[in-house]
Structure formats: structure tokens, C-alpha cells
Design an enzyme around this catalytic site. Structure first.
Site, short mmCIF file in Angstrom:
data_model
loop_
_atom_site.label_atom_id
_atom_site.label_comp_id
_atom_site.label_asym_id
_atom_site.label_seq_id
_atom_site.Cartn_x
_atom_site.Cartn_y
_atom_site.Cartn_z
N GLY A 1 0.83 -1.19 0.00
CA GLY A 1 0.00 0.00 0.00
C GLY A 1 0.87 1.24 0.00
N GLU A 2 0.38 2.27 -0.67
CA GLU A 2 1.16 3.51 -0.76
C GLU A 2 1.40 4.09 0.62
OE1 GLU A 2 1.24 7.75 -3.22
OE2 GLU A 2 -0.27 6.21 -3.65
N GLY A 3 2.64 4.37 0.93
CA GLY A 3 3.03 4.86 2.25
C GLY A 3 3.62 3.76 3.10
#
Length: 637
Positions: A558-560
Site C-alpha cells: 500500500g502507498e506509504g
């Protein structure tokens, strides 16, 4: 579990669930607390109940004072209503209060009116207030009239008090679960234009400031912004205190208040000398190998952004998670409500992102971005919504800077974010949608080619619809980008103005980087790419922005979350570079254990072997000279 932004809080839980201990832990940092005890004292024939009460008293700090309200059911409401703003109250518990309320000595009484009085006192309480109550709604219906009267009265009291409190937490087997989050007061709502989604950081419409006679503001007027979401710190051991790190003294430009976010803004650049000086210093460190390899760019980047050749590891880190969905074909193949579930997980301190933030000692702020309309049919946002989102993101970066944050991590979760980023990349860098859209993978791990084609078609149709539209930064955000990319762009610009580096690793972050480049070219120099994750859009955008991925782990958390996984490595590299001494100089004093002094250059040259070709005595393959004619008279005979 970390809770912020509450003034009145109800803690529910079953018997021995740990509800009282959790409530007391929330007030551990309070200087003084008034502990309001509601239960009647134990009789001479109930030693076990007396032991329970004694254990509660022993657990309270010495600075806490105790007040008993068992004499009268209305006494609790009076104490809460009379509390002052500088006081902190802990009521434990409402089950004891209902027991007193139903005591025959206080009957007949209007139980409903008394509960309403308590709820009104809680709603108007000026002090910080925590109430503890047993949750009896999950148990069986009692078989006795008195038992049913108790559960009915306590259930009614819990409902009334929960409605009056800012926040409600249910403790199950020692694990707190947030039922009612604290919410900031939303900005005044105005009806959005027909066919357009409402917008603000909390999911409601944010109007721009109206001018005279209700006129819309010009670009020079700052729009009305929503309240910032709460910042939480997931609970794990705190990160060590940073030492020796100070921000460069250059003051940021005043842009966020009343001025225009527009192309050509003059924002700060990193220190152009500190980076090369840091790399030169690395060459002289006392390391047995060849150095830090590609991670030298981390040291160079940190040195330039901190303005010193010996940068310190980032200690105060904040994760800004942007939650915004994109409607239409952009979201093909996504599960309805999945992004909201992920955002709620992060708010509750759960899930991958919150876990990694806790391990890194990073604070976490979940930001609700406005939903974007289907880009294949209409603009994602209005111009006013884009302006508001940019200023909102800028303010979030400023708040982080004021809180002492040294590094921002951009995170995102939302349906259709990859297609929106691909559309931005196509509009700004001339990419083709099929080359930058990753394959769609279902929850069961299967590749969904139909959904991938639907996303490609949505981006294609959006580009065709906007083929004659301006490609200015704000126009791209309005037509194709949506709320999450708009807020992310504002965050990058605000972080640049306040000299805060930003760690990227996903499509929303790099799309915002492409847009911010057209508003302020300095912004990309404050960005660091953690891991491209094998995502084609991220790889192409990084190439356009001049960013080199620090790792190629191909993480897909997931982004982050990918960036937070790499963050400990970056901190270790910076700590090592700052702590290692320089390689010691060689001492030529002549000691037995010392390196002998090298010989003079002339002697060394004489000692070198001669690799020149020998001169042959006669013709041969090594000679290019013509051979001497043989003496015809000298012939063997």
C-alpha cells in the site's frame, strides 16, 4: 490505542474487560484528577466487594482526589455540571450509579428524568471527562424483575451518555475498540453544482470565501478550509529524541494565507553545497569496504535538506494518509467500501500502515479527500474545489512543520487512484495509459484483465474529452486529478516552503510531484523515492522528476507502507554516516607496528620491472625495420 481530540469520553466494557484500567491510562498525563466513585460501600458481610474497592483505591495516583456520589443519584449530574474547564474528572462507573438509582431508599423516582439530567450535564460539561460503564447489552435477559430493571436502566443510561460524549470506546478482553470517533466541526456546507461531488477534507462541501454580495473570490483570496483531522501516534516504543538537528534558518515565503498558489512560485531549494560536502566526507570515513553504495544519495539528500554535511537521522516523522475515491471506470475492479475500511483501520491504529508507523515512532494523520467524479464524463473537481484542496494540503504541511516534524511520508488509499495518476502522467508527460497502468489483481490473487481494460478506457476517454483543454497544473487537477492528488500537491508545496523533505513511493505521490513541478520547480528537489514497487507509472514519473528509487524490493503493502518499511534502513544509514569517525592518518614515526614509509618516487620507478619489448637481433615478427642484406661472400661452404 491513541486517542486525540476528545473532551468527554465514555468507556464501555464487560466484567473484567480492562475498561477501568484503560480509562485511567488515558489520564496518566493529567496533573490532578477528581475520581468520582459512584458505588455504595461494601457491607460487613461482603469481603470480596470490599477487596475490589480497595484495589481500585490502591491503583489511583497520590495526586488524584476521590469524591463519593452514592448518597444521591442526582449528585453525579451536579458534580459534572459544576466542574470547571481546568479540571479532569473520571467517573467509575455508571453501573454503580444505576444501582444507587434503583435502590429502594431512592424510590419512587423518575429514572428517565434522572438519566436525562445526567446526559445533559455530560453534554454541557466544561471539564475533561471520562466515564466508565459496564456493557450489559450483550448478555442474556435476566430472569428476575430486579435484574431486568437494572439492565434496562443501565442500557438507557449508556445510550444517553454515549450520545452526549465526543468519543465512545468499547474494551473487549483488554482491547479497546473505537465506536464513536471525535470529529471536528465541519465547515459550513453549500450545495455543490449539479453533477459535481461535494468537497472538503472531511467529505463535506467547502465553499470559498464569498466576496461582496456573495461573489466568488478571485484566485487571490484564500478559500475557507476544513478543520484538520486528528493526528494519532500508534502505540509502540517511542522513537529516540533527535539530537543536533536544526532546520536551516531561511524563512519560508508567506503564501498560504491570502496569496495565490500559482505557477512560478519562488520556494526554497535545498543547500547546494551541503550535499556534495557530505558525499566527500563519506569518502574519508573509517569503513572497511567501499562505502554506502547507492545509499550515498540518502546522505546527500538529507545533508542538502538539513543544510549540514553531517545530517542526523529523521526522528520526528509524520505520515499523511489521503483517503479519496475516484468514481467511474477508474475504480473498475475495486471492492466497494474497501478504501473506507482501510482508512478507518488507520484511524483506529490498526492495519499495515499503522503498525509500521508505530514501529517507526511516526505520527499518523488520516485526511479525507473529496471524492472525484468520473473523469471519462466530466471534470473530477471544480476549480474552487481544487483551490480549496491545494490550500488545505499546504496548511497540513505547515501544521506538521510547526509541530517539529522533520520528514513527511505521503500515503494514500482510494479506489481509482492508479487510473487518476495515469491520467495525470499522460497529460503532463505524454504517456500512454496501457503502458503506465499496472495489472488489476483481485483479492484472491487473480489478474482481472476486464477491469484493467475498463481503467484504460476511462483514461483514454478522459484524455479525449480534455484534448482541447489547458494543460496548466490546476486545470489538470480539476479535469483528471481529483481530491487526493490535489491535497497531495498542496502538501508538497507547503513542505517545500517549510523545508521539510517528503518520502514518496506510490502513484498519488508521484502524480502530485508532476503537478507541483509545474507550480514550483523547487518542490521535486525535496522529494525522495523509497521504492517504485514495480509500478510502471511510478517508474516513469520518477524518471521525469529525476528521482532514483532507493530500493527495488517491489513491495506492494500500500502507498506509504512501502516507504515506512524502507525508513529504518534510511535512518540507519544516516546514523552510521554521522557517527563514524574519519579514517585515521598513517603515522610514519618508524614504530614496529606501523606502515613503512614509501620509497622516493625515483627509486620506485627504478625498481619497477621493465615491460618494454626487447629489441630483436634480426628480422622477425617484432621488428618493423627492413632487414640488412646478407653478406654474399660469407657463405658456408
Amino acid at each position: 490505542m491513541s486517542l486525540d481530540g476528545w473532551n468527554t469520553l465514555l468507556v464501555l466494557g464487560g466484567i473484567r474487560s480492562g475498561k477501568s484500567e484503560f480509562a485511567e491510562s488515558l489520564l496518566a498525563d493529567a496533573a490532578t484528577v477528581r475520581y468520582v466513585a459512584t458505588a455504595a460501600g461494601a457491607g460487613d458481610d461482603d469481603a470480596e466487594w470490599a477487596a475490589r474497592l480497595a484495589a481500585h483505591r490502591t491503583r489511583r495516583p497520590a495526586t488524584w482526589s476521590t469524591e463519593e456520589t452514592a448518597a444521591s443519584p442526582r449528585r453525579l449530574a451536579e458534580v459534572i455540571a459544576a466542574a470547571q474547564p481546568d479540571e479532569t474528572l473520571l467517573v467509575d462507573d455508571l453501573g454503580g450509579w444505576v444501582t444507587v438509582l434503583l435502590d429502594p431508599a431512592h424510590q419512587p423516582a423518575d429514572d428517565t428524568a434522572t438519566i436525562d439530567e445526567l446526559a445533559a450535564a455530560v453534554r454541557g460539561c466544561a471539564a475533561r471527562l471520562v466515564l466508565v460503564s459496564p456493557e450489559v447489552g450483550l448478555s442474556l435477559v435476566p430472569t428476575t424483575p430486579l435484574g431486568r430493571a437494572f439492565t434496562d436502566a443501565l442500557g438507557a443510561a449508556n445510550r444517553a451518555v454515549a450520545d452526549a460524549c465526543d468519543t465512545v470506546v468499547l474494551v473487549v478482553a483488554g482491547q479497546p475498540c473505537r465506536l464513536k470517533p471525535a470529529t471536528a466541526e465541519p465547515a459550513p456546507a453549500v450545495p455543490p453544482p449539479p453533477g459535481r461531488p461535494s468537497v472538503n477534507g472531511l467529505g463535506t462541501t467547502v465553499p470559498a470565501q464569498a466576496g461582496p454580495a456573495g461573489e466568488q473570490p478571485t484566485n487571490g483570496a484564500a478559500p475557507t478550509l476544513p478543520a484538520s483531522p486528528p493526528v494519532t501516534t500508534p502505540e509502540l516504543p517511542a522513537a529516540p529524541v533527535a539530537t543536533g538537528w536544526t532546520a536551516p534558518p531561511t524563512a519560508p515565503p508567506v503564501v498560504a494565507s491570502g496569496a495565490v498558489i500559482q505557477p512560478g512560485m519562488d520556494l526554497p531549494m535545498p543547500d547546494e553545497h551541503a550535499g556534495p560536502q557530505a558525499v566527500d566526507r563519506l569518502a574519508n570515513l573509517d569503513v572497511p569496504g567501499t562505502g554506502l553504495g547507492v545509499l550515498e544519495q540518502v546522505v546527500s539528500f538529507a545533508a542538502a535538506t538539513q543544510g549540514t554535511p553531517t545530517p542526523a537521522p529523521w526522528q520526528s516523522v509524520r505520515v499523511l494518509m489521503l483517503h479519496g475515491d475516484h468514481a467511474g471506470g477508474s475504480a473498475a475492479g475495486t471492492v466497494a467500501g474497501e478504501s473506507t475500511r482501510r482508512a478507518d483501520q488507520a484511524r483506529a491504529g490498526e492495519g499495515v500502515l499503522a503498525r509500521l508507523a508505530a514501529e517507526s515512532g511516526a505520527s499518523l494523520q488520516v485526511v479525507d479527500a473529496p471524492a472525484a467524479a468520473p473523469i471519462e464524463h466530466s471534470p473530477a473537481l471544480t476549480a474552487e474545489q481544487v483551490e480549496s484542496a491545494l490550500h488545505y494540503g499546504w496548511r497540513l504541511a505547515e501544521e506538521a512543520a510547526d509541530a517539529g516534524v522533520q520528514l513527511l511520508v505521503l500515503a494514500a488509499c482510494g479506489a481509482g487512484t492508479e487510473a487518476a495518476a495515469a491520467a495525470v502522467l499522460a497529460a503532463t508527460a505524454g504517456a500512454e495509459a496501457p503502458t503506465v497502468l499496472a495489472r488489476v489483481v483481485t483479492e484472491t490473487g487473480e489478474i482481472d484483465d476486464v477491469a484493467w481494460m475498463a481503467r484504460c478506457a476511462a483514461v483514454r476517454d478522459a484524455l479525449h474529452r480534455t484534448r482541447r483543454s489547458s494543460r496548466d497544473a490546476k486545470d489538470v487537477l480539476a479535469e483528471l486529478g481529483g481530491g487526493d492528488i490535489s491535497i497531495a500537491t498542496g502538501i508538497l508545496l507547503g513542505a517545500t516552503a517549510r523545508r521539510i523533505p517528503v518520502l514518496l513511493d506510490g502513484p498519488v505521490g508521484v502524480a502530485a510531484g508532476l503537478i507541483s513541478r509545474d507550480l514550483a520547480g523547487q518542490a521535486r528537489h525535496w522529494c525522495l523515492l523509497a521504492d517504485h514497487g514495480g509500478h510502471p507509472a511510478v517508474q516513469l514519473a520518477a524518471d521525469v522528476l529525476g528521482l532514483t528509487s532507493l530500493a527495488e524490493l517491489r513491495l506492494d503493502l500500500g502507498e506509504g507502507a512501502n516507504a515506512l518499511t524502507v525508513l529504518p534502513l534510511l535512518r540507519s544509514v544516516l546514523g552510521l554516516a554521522a557517527a563514524l569517525p574519519a579514517r585515521p592518518a598513517r603515522d610514519n614515526g618508524g614504530g614496529a607496528d606501523e606502515t613503512p614509509e614509501p620509497e622516493p618516487v625515483e627509486e620506485a620507478e627504478e625498481a619497477e620491472p621493465d615491460f618494454r619489448e626487447p629489441e630483436p637481433d634480426g628480422p622477425g615478427p617484432t621488428s618493423t625495420e627492413p632487414a640488412e642484406p646478407a653478406d654474399q661472400g660469407s657463405r658456408a661452404g
